[in-house]
Design a protein around this motif. Sequence first.
Motif, PDB file in Angstrom:
ATOM      1  N   LEU A 218      16.826 -23.015  31.991  1.00 49.75           N
ATOM      2  CA  LEU A 218      16.952 -23.985  30.897  1.00 49.75           C
ATOM      3  C   LEU A 218      18.197 -23.689  30.074  1.00 49.75           C
ATOM      4  O   LEU A 218      18.970 -24.588  29.740  1.00 49.75           O
ATOM      5  CB  LEU A 218      15.725 -23.930  29.982  1.00 49.75           C
ATOM      6  N   GLU A 219      18.380 -22.412  29.766  1.00 55.86           N
ATOM      7  CA  GLU A 219      19.504 -22.044  28.908  1.00 55.86           C
ATOM      8  C   GLU A 219      20.838 -22.374  29.579  1.00 55.86           C
ATOM      9  O   GLU A 219      21.734 -22.953  28.986  1.00 55.86           O
ATOM     10  CB  GLU A 219      19.402 -20.558  28.571  1.00 55.86           C
ATOM     11  N   ARG A 220      20.928 -21.992  30.848  1.00 54.37           N
ATOM     12  CA  ARG A 220      22.206 -22.154  31.542  1.00 54.37           C
ATOM     13  C   ARG A 220      22.586 -23.624  31.735  1.00 54.37           C
ATOM     14  O   ARG A 220      23.736 -24.007  31.633  1.00 54.37           O
ATOM     15  CB  ARG A 220      22.144 -21.446  32.886  1.00 54.37           C
ATOM     16  N   THR A 221      21.558 -24.459  32.061  1.00 51.64           N
ATOM     17  CA  THR A 221      21.866 -25.866  32.337  1.00 51.64           C
ATOM     18  C   THR A 221      21.870 -26.697  31.056  1.00 51.64           C
ATOM     19  O   THR A 221      22.380 -27.816  31.052  1.00 51.64           O
ATOM     20  CB  THR A 221      20.815 -26.466  33.299  1.00 51.64           C
ATOM     21  N   GLY A 222      21.266 -26.168  29.981  1.00 54.02           N
ATOM     22  CA  GLY A 222      21.174 -26.933  28.742  1.00 54.02           C
ATOM     23  C   GLY A 222      20.187 -28.090  28.846  1.00 54.02           C
ATOM     24  O   GLY A 222      20.150 -28.979  27.997  1.00 54.02           O
ATOM     25  N   ALA A 223      19.355 -28.092  29.899  1.00 53.57           N
ATOM     26  CA  ALA A 223      18.387 -29.178  30.103  1.00 53.57           C
ATOM     27  C   ALA A 223      17.176 -28.987  29.193  1.00 53.57           C
ATOM     28  O   ALA A 223      16.865 -27.873  28.775  1.00 53.57           O
ATOM     29  CB  ALA A 223      17.964 -29.208  31.563  1.00 53.57           C
ATOM     30  N   ALA A 224      16.481 -30.105  28.934  1.00 51.31           N
ATOM     31  CA  ALA A 224      15.304 -30.035  28.056  1.00 51.31           C
ATOM     32  C   ALA A 224      14.056 -29.649  28.851  1.00 51.31           C
ATOM     33  O   ALA A 224      13.128 -29.046  28.318  1.00 51.31           O
ATOM     34  CB  ALA A 224      15.097 -31.376  27.376  1.00 51.31           C
ATOM     35  N   THR A 225      14.024 -30.036  30.125  1.00 53.25           N
ATOM     36  CA  THR A 225      12.857 -29.712  30.951  1.00 53.25           C
ATOM     37  C   THR A 225      13.337 -29.059  32.249  1.00 53.25           C
ATOM     38  O   THR A 225      14.503 -29.190  32.631  1.00 53.25           O
ATOM     39  CB  THR A 225      12.071 -30.984  31.335  1.00 53.25           C
ATOM     40  N   LEU A 226      12.389 -28.408  32.921  1.00 48.50           N
ATOM     41  CA  LEU A 226      12.753 -27.757  34.186  1.00 48.50           C
ATOM     42  C   LEU A 226      13.090 -28.775  35.275  1.00 48.50           C
ATOM     43  O   LEU A 226      13.917 -28.511  36.139  1.00 48.50           O
ATOM     44  CB  LEU A 226      11.635 -26.831  34.644  1.00 48.50           C
ATOM     45  N   ASP A 227      12.435 -29.944  35.230  1.00 49.02           N
ATOM     46  CA  ASP A 227      12.773 -30.994  36.201  1.00 49.02           C
ATOM     47  C   ASP A 227      14.251 -31.371  36.061  1.00 49.02           C
ATOM     48  O   ASP A 227      14.981 -31.461  37.044  1.00 49.02           O
ATOM     49  CB  ASP A 227      11.904 -32.238  35.983  1.00 49.02           C
ATOM     50  N   GLU A 228      14.676 -31.559  34.815  1.00 49.58           N
ATOM     51  CA  GLU A 228      16.085 -31.905  34.571  1.00 49.58           C
ATOM     52  C   GLU A 228      17.006 -30.766  35.003  1.00 49.58           C
ATOM     53  O   GLU A 228      18.076 -31.000  35.561  1.00 49.58           O
ATOM     54  CB  GLU A 228      16.319 -32.166  33.075  1.00 49.58           C
ATOM     55  N   ALA A 229      16.569 -29.535  34.710  1.00 53.33           N
ATOM     56  CA  ALA A 229      17.397 -28.375  35.060  1.00 53.33           C
ATOM     57  C   ALA A 229      17.585 -28.304  36.573  1.00 53.33           C
ATOM     58  O   ALA A 229      18.686 -28.045  37.059  1.00 53.33           O
ATOM     59  CB  ALA A 229      16.733 -27.094  34.541  1.00 53.33           C
ATOM     60  N   PHE A 230      16.502 -28.550  37.308  1.00 55.10           N
ATOM     61  CA  PHE A 230      16.581 -28.487  38.764  1.00 55.10           C
ATOM     62  C   PHE A 230      17.534 -29.567  39.292  1.00 55.10           C
ATOM     63  O   PHE A 230      18.368 -29.306  40.166  1.00 55.10           O
ATOM     64  CB  PHE A 230      15.187 -28.639  39.374  1.00 55.10           C
ATOM     65  N   LEU A 231      17.427 -30.760  38.723  1.00 51.70           N
ATOM     66  CA  LEU A 231      18.340 -31.836  39.148  1.00 51.70           C
ATOM     67  C   LEU A 231      19.786 -31.460  38.849  1.00 51.70           C
ATOM     68  O   LEU A 231      20.684 -31.722  39.643  1.00 51.70           O
ATOM     69  CB  LEU A 231      17.974 -33.159  38.446  1.00 51.70           C
ATOM     70  N   ALA A 232      19.993 -30.811  37.711  1.00 49.20           N
ATOM     71  CA  ALA A 232      21.353 -30.390  37.345  1.00 49.20           C
ATOM     72  C   ALA A 232      21.887 -29.386  38.370  1.00 49.20           C
ATOM     73  O   ALA A 232      23.042 -29.470  38.793  1.00 49.20           O
ATOM     74  CB  ALA A 232      21.351 -29.780  35.951  1.00 49.20           C
ATOM     75  N   VAL A 233      21.040 -28.456  38.805  1.00 47.92           N
ATOM     76  CA  VAL A 233      21.453 -27.458  39.800  1.00 47.92           C
ATOM     77  C   VAL A 233      21.790 -28.149  41.116  1.00 47.92           C
ATOM     78  O   VAL A 233      22.814 -27.884  41.743  1.00 47.92           O
ATOM     79  CB  VAL A 233      20.344 -26.408  40.021  1.00 47.92           C
ATOM     80  N   ILE A 234      20.935 -29.076  41.519  1.00 51.72           N
ATOM     81  CA  ILE A 234      21.160 -29.785  42.786  1.00 51.72           C
ATOM     82  C   ILE A 234      22.491 -30.538  42.756  1.00 51.72           C
ATOM     83  O   ILE A 234      23.234 -30.565  43.730  1.00 51.72           O
ATOM     84  CB  ILE A 234      19.991 -30.760  43.064  1.00 51.72           C
ATOM     85  N   ARG A 235      22.799 -31.137  41.616  1.00 61.84           N
ATOM     86  CA  ARG A 235      24.039 -31.929  41.523  1.00 61.84           C
ATOM     87  C   ARG A 235      25.283 -31.054  41.604  1.00 61.84           C
ATOM     88  O   ARG A 235      26.318 -31.506  42.068  1.00 61.84           O
ATOM     89  CB  ARG A 235      24.050 -32.738  40.227  1.00 61.84           C
TER      90      ARG A 235
END
Length: 239
Positions: A218-235
């Motif tokens: 969460l911290e690294r991606t700055g996402a609000a939820t883990l679903d968003e964080a995972f999508l950010a990693v995939i992108r």
Amino acid sequence: MKNPSPAVRTRDLRVTRSRKQILRGIDLALAPGTVTGLLGPSGCGKTTLMRVLVGVQRYEGEVLVLGHAPGAPAVRGRTGYVTQSAAIYRDLTGRQNLRYFSRLAGPRSRDVDEVLDLVGLGAIADRRVETYSGGEAGRVSLGCALVAAPEVLVLDEPTVGLDPVTREELWESFRRLAESGTTLLVSSHVMDEAFRCDQVLLMRAGRLLETTTAPELLERTGAATLDEAFLAVIRTEEP
Ligand SMILES: Nc1ncnc2c1ncn2[C@@H]1O[C@H](COP(=O)(O)OP(=O)(O)OP(=O)(O)O)[C@@H](O)[C@H]1O
């Protein structure tokens, strides 16, 4: 970490099935007495990875489970595997199922009543499994693995279809198992379950994208939820 020597380790683990590369060079380490979450979209290779660790899947590369090749006689009885569909006898009661697996486990077996309580089946243990709900039958399957007192326990989506209360109870029992020294690998589609884990492995298309923790992600991606964080990693990381 409690112990520098991992309970499970893989290096450049690869699996090919029907000429298709399913696992593409996985490096991982599971510390003893910890819970690791294995997360990733459907078809990314989670079950295949688990099958390798319990010794039922051919692979290339290096894999050590408790210092041995997976499935080797020295480690077979010390590794538990709870598959997605409950592998139990439906015409027997919950208690009879556990007793059967307890006998197979021999002297290392745990007390059946204790395990029935641990998985929350004490009250219905003497009813046939065919009368159980899906979640209750799943817990019989978990109990059958636990009764053998495995040192490494691999669980394929154990919380699918469970209500929030049962899910909470299961995660509490996973935590207690880890505290008593068991090393757990738990796959899930539910990203929020990552918060329950000491370590999280993010998979996609046969590759390990990240070895992380939920707060770190969460911290690294700055996402609000883990679903968003995972999508950010995939992108950011192409398979
Ligand atoms: N015998 C086989 N031959 C060819 N491909 C296979 C075979 N078995 C599995 N696969 C493919 O391997 C990939 C990984 O499957 P696996 O069951 O490990 O995924 P998963 O991440 O556990 O999926 P899910 O979350 O849906 O259970 C999938 O694309 C699947 O179709």
